[in-house]
Design a protein around this motif. Structure first.
Motif, PDB file in Angstrom:
ATOM      1  N   LEU A   1       0.831  -1.203   0.000  1.00  0.00           N
ATOM      2  CA  LEU A   1       0.000   0.000   0.000  1.00  0.00           C
ATOM      3  C   LEU A   1       0.865   1.252   0.000  1.00  0.00           C
ATOM      4  N   SER A   2       1.956   1.216   0.752  1.00  0.00           N
ATOM      5  CA  SER A   2       2.878   2.360   0.784  1.00  0.00           C
ATOM      6  C   SER A   2       3.471   2.624  -0.592  1.00  0.00           C
ATOM      7  N   ASP A   3       3.804   1.557  -1.318  1.00  0.00           N
ATOM      8  CA  ASP A   3       4.363   1.720  -2.665  1.00  0.00           C
ATOM      9  C   ASP A   3       3.348   2.370  -3.602  1.00  0.00           C
ATOM     10  N   GLU A   4       2.073   1.982  -3.454  1.00  0.00           N
ATOM     11  CA  GLU A   4       1.035   2.576  -4.298  1.00  0.00           C
ATOM     12  C   GLU A   4       0.880   4.073  -3.998  1.00  0.00           C
ATOM     13  N   PHE A   5       0.829   4.416  -2.719  1.00  0.00           N
ATOM     14  CA  PHE A   5       0.714   5.831  -2.357  1.00  0.00           C
ATOM     15  C   PHE A   5       1.938   6.619  -2.828  1.00  0.00           C
ATOM     16  N   SER A   6       3.109   6.022  -2.757  1.00  0.00           N
ATOM     17  CA  SER A   6       4.330   6.699  -3.208  1.00  0.00           C
ATOM     18  C   SER A   6       4.267   6.990  -4.701  1.00  0.00           C
ATOM     19  N   GLU A   7       3.742   6.035  -5.455  1.00  0.00           N
ATOM     20  CA  GLU A   7       3.627   6.228  -6.898  1.00  0.00           C
ATOM     21  C   GLU A   7       2.645   7.359  -7.211  1.00  0.00           C
ATOM     22  N   ILE A   8       1.514   7.381  -6.510  1.00  0.00           N
ATOM     23  CA  ILE A   8       0.531   8.452  -6.733  1.00  0.00           C
ATOM     24  C   ILE A   8       1.130   9.804  -6.338  1.00  0.00           C
ATOM     25  N   ARG A   9       1.844   9.810  -5.227  1.00  0.00           N
ATOM     26  CA  ARG A   9       2.500  11.056  -4.802  1.00  0.00           C
ATOM     27  C   ARG A   9       3.498  11.521  -5.859  1.00  0.00           C
ATOM     28  N   THR A  10       4.225  10.578  -6.455  1.00  0.00           N
ATOM     29  CA  THR A  10       5.191  10.917  -7.507  1.00  0.00           C
ATOM     30  C   THR A  10       4.478  11.503  -8.721  1.00  0.00           C
TER      31      THR A  10
END
Length: 496
Positions: free
Chosen positions: A286-295
């Motif tokens: 989930l953290s990786d998904e949020f990081s991608e959206i933040r990017t």
């Protein structure tokens, strides 16, 4: 001279006595048919039998009497006054038989079982004894009731094991899981929604009696709960970040004019859809998904800032050249808004930005070295290459047609619903008919085996009645077990 031997009177009498005994005709027994009387029946009947008497030598006047009939254990008794003899006195001619009718109302018998006694035939100074046996069994109503009850109990248990027990097990598991969720005050609403989504599918599968799918869904829901319990602190941190991210950037995410921002919002919505579907095994995913959206959002903001810098830089130009670059930068910004936030298109747009920036800097540098040189060709929008060809104008998409009130699909849905209703009724009647036939046939077979073939049924009530009940129950359970095994082996068998 010898005297003649004259026997005494007493000795003479003794000598001739056997002769008289031999000469006197003995009184012969009557010919009786049958030689032993057996009467059998259940307690709901009055039974009769006929005794035939004949004497080929001489006529005989008979008087009849009957004894009490007793059971072997001495408990049961058939009093003699309950046995009717018709007639009780009879004259048996020497040239024709006579008949006696013996009638017993078995409802007057005190107990079930086998009773033995004698029928006495008296004539002159002789007596003839005929064995009399009466076998009494219980009336069929209670045995039938117990047999059907045993079969019905077996069918009820089979139905419960097939449908009720799996449903109850699932209900218990769902209730326990919901109780555990309610007792966890820190359970995040999004994670709760993901578990409840699984439980809703459990309810649907249970209503459809798809026990295998129900167990699979409840196992998936329990697995989600275990994931939450194992990483609850990390889940809370990630989900709180997601909420904060949405609140902070709500204005940008609601921008419907930018396909890029809508793509970011769609990706964010997709994260929560996958979360509710239980597709994240660990908080790290989930953290990786949020990081991608933040990017993605950071890229959009940085790209807009860079375009604004280019707008400021084009002020170094003058006149028509500056106006021409306004169109170029507007087109560049539109391409950003119409691109998708995936990495491939971000890289493509970044490359386009770099190319545009290089051209603008080159033109500014050339203008600075020779401000009077106006021969440079006006920048063309074609410098953007093929990147613009991949863009789709949303306004050109075909609109979704409005369905009519009675479209073909709606009519087909109504027809399918009617067909489904008829199929349910047919299945219900088929199941009920099959169960009724099974109860009747099994009960009938049990009565033949245990009741009809035992003339003293009920003489031992506990054993006889319990045997009926157990036989009916065991016969149905055996039938159901065989049907289930053959079904599991792939043999087509209607076990309902």
């Amino acid at each position: 001279m010898k005297r003649p031997i004259i026997p005494s009177i007493g000795g003479f009498a003794i000598a001739i006595a056997p002769l008289f005994t031999f000469i006197q005709p003995a009184q012969a027994e009557l010919i009786v048919s049958p030689e032993a009387i057996t009467i059998a029946g259940d307690r709901s009947r009055t039974v009769s039998t006929t005794l035939t008497l004949s004497d080929a030598q001489e006529a005989a006047n008979l008087k009849l009497a009957v004894s009490d009939l007793r059971r072997a254990d001495g408990i049961g008794l058939v009093p003699s006054d309950k046995i009717m003899l018709d007639p009780v006195e009879v004259n048996v001619p020497n040239d024709a038989p006579a008949q006696i009718r013996i009638t017993i109302n078995l409802a007057d018998v005190s107990a079930n079982g086998e009773f033995s006694g004698s029928l006495y035939l008296y004539r002159d100074n002789s007596r003839q004894i005929i064995p009399l046996t009466v076998r009494v069994k219980a009336a069929p109503w209670l045995p039938w009731l117990l047999m059907i009850g045993g079969v019905g109990l077996g069918i009820a248990l089979s139905i419960y094991q097939e449908e009720g027990q799996p449903r109850d097990e699932i209900i218990v598991q769902v209730s326990r899981l919901k109780a555990q969720m309610d007792n966890d005050a820190q359970l995040h609403k999004d994670f709760r929604a993901s578990i409840e989504a699984k439980l809703s599918r459990v309810a649907i599968a249970t209503d459809e009696k798809d026990w295998s799918r129900s167990k699979t869904e409840i196992a998936a829901a329990r697995n989600l709960w275990q994931r939450w319990q194992e990483y609850d602190d990390d889940w809370i941190a990630q989900l709180n970040y997601g909420e904060q991210f949405i609140q902070t950037n709500q204005t940008e995410l609601d921008n419907t004019d930018s396909m890029f921002l809508q793509g970011v919002k769609d990706n964010l919505d997709s994260v929560y859809r996958r979360l509710r579907a239980g597709q994240y095994d660990t908080p790290q995913l989930l953290s990786d998904e949020f990081s991608e959206i933040r990017t993605q959002l950071a890229f959009y903001r940085a790209s807009e800032a860079e375009v604004e810098q280019l707008r400021e830089r084009r002020n170094k130009l003058s006149g028509d050249r500056a106006d021409a670059w306004v169109q170029v930068l507007d087109s560049l910004e539109k391409k950003l808004d119409r691109s998708l936030p995936i990495k491939v298109e971000r890289d493509k747009w970044q490359e386009l930005l770099n190319t545009t920036q290089e051209k603008l800097e080159a033109e500014i540098a050339e203008l600075a070295s020779n401000e009077t040189d106006q021969t440079q060709e006006e920048p063309s929008l074609m410098i953007l290459g093929r990147s613009g060809a991949a863009m789709v104008d949303v306004d050109q998409l075909t609109p979704v047609p409005n369905p009519s009130l009675k479209s073909e699909s709606l009519l087909k849905a109504e027809a399918d619903k009617k067909q489904e209703s008829r199929a349910k009724i047919n299945l219900w009647w088929s199941n009920q008919t099959g169960r009724t036939v099974a109860i009747v046939f099994l009960a009938w077979l049990g009565m033949i085996e245990l009741y009809a073939g035992k003339p003293t049924f009920g003489g031992e009530p506990l054993r006889d009645y319990f045997t009926l009940l157990a036989w009916g129950f065991g016969a149905e359970m055996t039938r159901e077990s065989v049907a289930r095994v053959t079904k599991n082996l792939g043999v087509s068998l209607n076990n309902k």
